[in-house]
Scaffold this active site. Sequence first.
Site, PDB file in Angstrom:
ATOM      1  N   GLU A 237       0.800  -1.231   0.000  1.00  0.00           N
ATOM      2  CA  GLU A 237       0.000   0.000   0.000  1.00  0.00           C
ATOM      3  C   GLU A 237       0.828   1.273   0.000  1.00  0.00           C
ATOM      4  O   GLU A 237       0.428   2.262  -0.606  1.00  0.00           O
ATOM      5  CB  GLU A 237      -0.965  -0.012   1.187  1.00  0.00           C
ATOM      6  CG  GLU A 237      -2.000  -1.125   1.066  1.00  0.00           C
ATOM      7  CD  GLU A 237      -3.048  -1.067   2.154  1.00  0.00           C
ATOM      8  OE1 GLU A 237      -3.737  -0.037   2.260  1.00  0.00           O
ATOM      9  OE2 GLU A 237      -3.168  -2.037   2.914  1.00  0.00           O
ATOM     10  N   HIS A 253       8.864 -26.175   4.234  1.00  0.00           N
ATOM     11  CA  HIS A 253       8.197 -27.375   3.748  1.00  0.00           C
ATOM     12  C   HIS A 253       7.556 -27.175   2.377  1.00  0.00           C
ATOM     13  O   HIS A 253       6.796 -28.027   1.939  1.00  0.00           O
ATOM     14  CB  HIS A 253       7.156 -27.839   4.783  1.00  0.00           C
ATOM     15  CG  HIS A 253       7.789 -28.183   6.096  1.00  0.00           C
ATOM     16  ND1 HIS A 253       8.298 -29.430   6.390  1.00  0.00           N
ATOM     17  CD2 HIS A 253       8.071 -27.412   7.179  1.00  0.00           C
ATOM     18  CE1 HIS A 253       8.824 -29.424   7.606  1.00  0.00           C
ATOM     19  NE2 HIS A 253       8.696 -28.194   8.101  1.00  0.00           N
ATOM     20  N   LYS A 347     -13.466  -0.397  -4.525  1.00  0.00           N
ATOM     21  CA  LYS A 347     -14.617  -0.171  -3.634  1.00  0.00           C
ATOM     22  C   LYS A 347     -15.711   0.605  -4.375  1.00  0.00           C
ATOM     23  O   LYS A 347     -16.893   0.309  -4.240  1.00  0.00           O
ATOM     24  CB  LYS A 347     -14.187   0.556  -2.358  1.00  0.00           C
ATOM     25  CG  LYS A 347     -13.395  -0.343  -1.385  1.00  0.00           C
ATOM     26  CD  LYS A 347     -13.089   0.343  -0.053  1.00  0.00           C
ATOM     27  CE  LYS A 347     -12.332  -0.576   0.891  1.00  0.00           C
ATOM     28  NZ  LYS A 347     -11.929   0.033   2.159  1.00  0.00           N
TER      29      LYS A 347
END
Length: 366
Positions: A237, A253, A347
Amino acid sequence: MTGPILDGFENFKAIDKSNMINFSVDSAKRYLEAAKLAEKIKVAFPKPDNIIVSGMGGSAIGGDLLKDWARNKTAVPIEVNREYDLPKYAGKKSLVFITSYSGDTEESLGAFLDALKRKCMIFCVSSGGALLENSERLKVPYLQIPSGMPPRAALPYLFVPLLLGMEKWGLVSDASEELSEALPLLEKLSKDNSLEKPAKENFAKTLALNIGKTSPVIYGFGFYRGVAERFKQEFNENSKVPAKWEVFSELNHNEIVGWERAGELGKCFSAIFIRDKEEPTEIRSRIEITKELVGKAGVGIFEVAAQGKSHLAKMLSTICIGDFTSIYLALLHGVDPTPVKTITYLKDTLKENGVKEKIIGKLAKL
Ligand code: F6R
């Protein structure tokens, strides 16, 4: 002869239009202010069976920090929820924090509606919006925090009330004490990493210069899980760059195998290892071996050492370095750290589907 220090950050005032760096410089002050605000919490809750922190982005990360910090301090399970609704187990004995800086985030409003329907114990933290309007109307306890900041810069106000609320309700101890230790440390770090300090004496500037045009990969462990995630979010951001985060020992892993065939791509990344002089020996060995393996892929290898004694001071000091670094990385590339145009666009575009209005409509019927 004295003159301006030319270290690549000198044009900051023109670039950092809303003075994002001030939020990092003032972080100790803001944590203190947040602690004072949290004193206003008067509501009391009985001991819950579980705790859910529901929020998104900059308003959810405080939940992750709480979960990491409290892991060895409370027997009550804590989950961070980033969904429109709550997990099936949520009920009357769940304590649900709804955290949304704007108070208008549709996922958080959805979770709020769900928590109300399930009669959970609810506590909201927000600067306003539909969340506080409805909390007020429905007599749901809440804490109003100062408005006018980018949500990620409001971390002290979104995190400290959860921490001190938990302490107040007897669910954890040591929160205030650990916060008191963190404040002078944050003040010192802010000075040491301020714009006035030239790169050669400034850890965050140096790290940003080293990251340069590469994409940061942050490796945390244990209670630095949320810290690693926060770094990633701040690089996204503030610096507007792709970034990712992983934790030990899980990354041993799977993640490490991915570097085998990185080829030319390896040089496009910088791995930042979060270190702690008290890190467990098993983690220390893993970090050392992983640095070697990832380094072989051509990835830049860097470390950020946590400072302080308590877990909280260590977490906050490391976050402080990450926040400064992400801002310096933005400035270095002539990018204003504050606006998040893509989130705003998303948005705004989503408004067309009317989901938020529907949730607000359902809240109005309660
Ligand atoms: C951080 C940021 C986002 C928001 C997120 C949720 O600065 O802009 O990550 O935090 O979109 O919005 P709020 O925090 O208003 O609930």
